[in-house]
Scaffold this active site. Structure first.
Site, short mmCIF file in Angstrom:
data_model
loop_
_atom_site.label_atom_id
_atom_site.label_comp_id
_atom_site.label_asym_id
_atom_site.label_seq_id
_atom_site.Cartn_x
_atom_site.Cartn_y
_atom_site.Cartn_z
CG ASP A 13 -1.80 -1.21 1.31
OD1 ASP A 13 -2.41 -1.58 0.29
OD2 ASP A 13 -1.84 -1.83 2.39
CE LYS A 16 3.36 -2.39 -4.60
NZ LYS A 16 2.80 -2.08 -3.27
N GLY A 40 -4.32 -4.47 -4.46
CA GLY A 40 -5.00 -3.38 -5.15
C GLY A 40 -4.07 -2.21 -5.42
CG HIS A 41 -1.23 -1.73 -7.78
ND1 HIS A 41 -0.35 -2.28 -8.69
CD2 HIS A 41 -0.81 -2.15 -6.57
CE1 HIS A 41 0.57 -3.00 -8.04
NE2 HIS A 41 0.30 -2.92 -6.75
CD GLN A 225 0.70 -8.87 -2.45
OE1 GLN A 225 1.56 -9.36 -3.14
NE2 GLN A 225 -0.57 -9.14 -2.65
N GLY A 418 1.12 14.34 -3.72
CA GLY A 418 -0.30 14.23 -4.01
C GLY A 418 -0.56 13.03 -4.89
#
Length: 442
Positions: A13, A16, A40-41, A225, A418
């Site tokens: 998290d 990436k 999840g990305h 991960q 951001g």
């Protein structure tokens, strides 16, 4: 040919996908080499948010070859949903290729994981419940179903499924799940074949051809991960089921280690983790809530609120050592805006042994008795999200970056302020990416 790996350097998290998205503009090939729909990305581009689970986030560029490598595991139903969702938003899938050697998450894998977590009760791992662990267990146990198996003659596939079901029923007996029915599984596989058929390829040969024929093209690895969730090097057993470190990149893609030219570790300017397990710098106070709320720390896949804490330099140093990091992409500096002071963990005091540790311990009992040793730097109040050059950042931000570089021992080449693509600052003073033939954006 430059080959760059982007690796999660904490507990996952880390953001990436944003860094991969920024680098992908210059890439010819983007490869996801391990993990499944548990990773999840999220990418924000031109005010639009895209959430990826299986698919490489490089798909937002239509002219890139995007590969799901041999080391990935694929949940067909989740894959189908994601394909439909991306297509409905105008994201082209023509450049997507799936390794014929990738393994499939079958319905019984989800049941096995649910049953295991229930049995562990208070000691459960806190998995995503996506069946990833049992899929990798079957892969190693030689009971897996690969994508290429779907295209075997019916008799061969049925014999394979009968062998798998026989073994599983021997373990689970009368409690075996209804999904362990060969006819039911054969019917499912019949629906999987047309789903994957447009994308299946010998991705190993495909990438090797590009490596040989296009020497100036950039290959980019999209890690899933983070190192602290690696099955060998993470906080075992509170880990995922694959190798999330640089070694997993090579194993899960078919590209030999000697081809790698640059390894970038992605870190947050603070720390988060999902699920159970030790977390020495965790903040169970107002500051922890501040980071979670301002950083929108909710899992892309699970929807679970992430645990938050100060940046852990011991974790960072360990990750740099295990992965051989060449540079750091430091995300979410903007989230720290408004804090009067910011802390960085530079070591642990282990109460169990009375020792000061600067290396990450393997034993969980030792880790759970560790108290962080902090260096404190001043915070800042001004909004930094509109800054477009690293040199223009406040002195306090640069001081924090310098402390992190010192404790981890690796230069910060990218500072993110951001979620959007344009809110990514490339440091002119650090040319760590030049060896990979990358040109700093902006």
């Amino acid at each position: 040919m430059p080959v760059v790996a982007v690796i999660g350097a904490q507990w996952g998290d880390e953001g990436k996908a944003k860094i991969i998205d920024a680098l992908a503009e210059q890439a010819r090939v983007i490869i996801r080499s391990q993990g499944g729909c548990n990773a999840g990305h999220t990418v924000v581009h031109q005010g639009q948010t895209y959430k990826f689970h299986h698919l490489p986030s490089g798909l937002l560029y239509s002219n890139k070859l995007c590969i799901m490598g041999p080391g990935t595991v694929i949940h067909p139903a989740v894959f189908a949903q994601e394909v439909d969702a991306m297509a409905s938003r105008g994201v082209s899938l023509q450049s997507l290729k799936i390794s014929e050697r990738a393994h499939l998450t079958m319905p019984y894998h989800l049941w096995q994981e649910e049953r295991q977590e229930y049995a562990l009760s208070a000691h459960k791992i806190g998995t995503t419940g996506k069946g990833i662990g049992p899929t990798y267990m079957d892969k190693v146990g030689r009971l897996g179903v690969r994508v290429c198996d779907l295209y075997e003659p019916e008799a061969i596939l049925k014999a394979q499924l009968e062998r798998i079901v026989t073994v599983k029923r021997a373990f689970y007996g009368d409690q075996a799940h209804e999904s362990l029915d060969v006819d039911h599984l054969m019917a499912l596989c019949a629906t999987y074949r047309p789903l994957f058929e447009p994308f299946v390829a010998d991705t190993v040969a495909m990438v090797q051809t590009i490596l040989c024929e296009e020497p100036d093209a950039l290959t980019l690895f999209e890690g899933a991960q983070g190192v602290m969730l690696d099955v060998d090097y993470g906080t075992y057993p509170f880990v995922t089921s694959s190798n999330t470190t640089i070694g997993g990149v090579c194993l899960g893609s078919g590209i030999p280690p000697g081809r790698l030219t640059h390894t970038m570790g992605v870190m947050k300017a603070y720390l988060t983790r999902v699920g159970n397990g030790p977390f020495p710098t965790e903040l169970k106070d107002d500051i922890g809530d501040f980071l979670a709320d301002k950083g929108h720390e909710v899992g892309t896949t699970t929807g679970r609120r992430r645990r938050c804490g100060w940046f852990d330099g011991v974790v960072g140093k360990y990750s740099a050592m295990v992965n051989g990091l060449d540079s750091i992409a430091l995300n979410k500096l903007d989230v720290l805006t408004g804090l009067s002071e910011i802390k960085v963990c530079t070591g642990y005091y282990c109460k169990a042994t009375g020792q000061t540790l600067t290396q990450f311990p393997a034993r969980l009992s030792a880790l759970e008795s560790c108290e962080p040793i902090y260096t404190t730097v001043p915070g800042w109040q001004e909004d930094i999200s509109t800054i477009r050059h690293y040199a223009d950042l406040p002195a306090q931000v640069k001081q924090l970056v310098a402390v992190i570089e010192e404790v981890v021992g690796v230069p910060v080449s990218v500072a993110s302020i951001g979620p959007d693509r344009v809110e990514t600052l490339w440091r002119d003073s650090v040319q760590a990416l030049s060896k990979a033939c990358l040109v700093a954006a902006g």
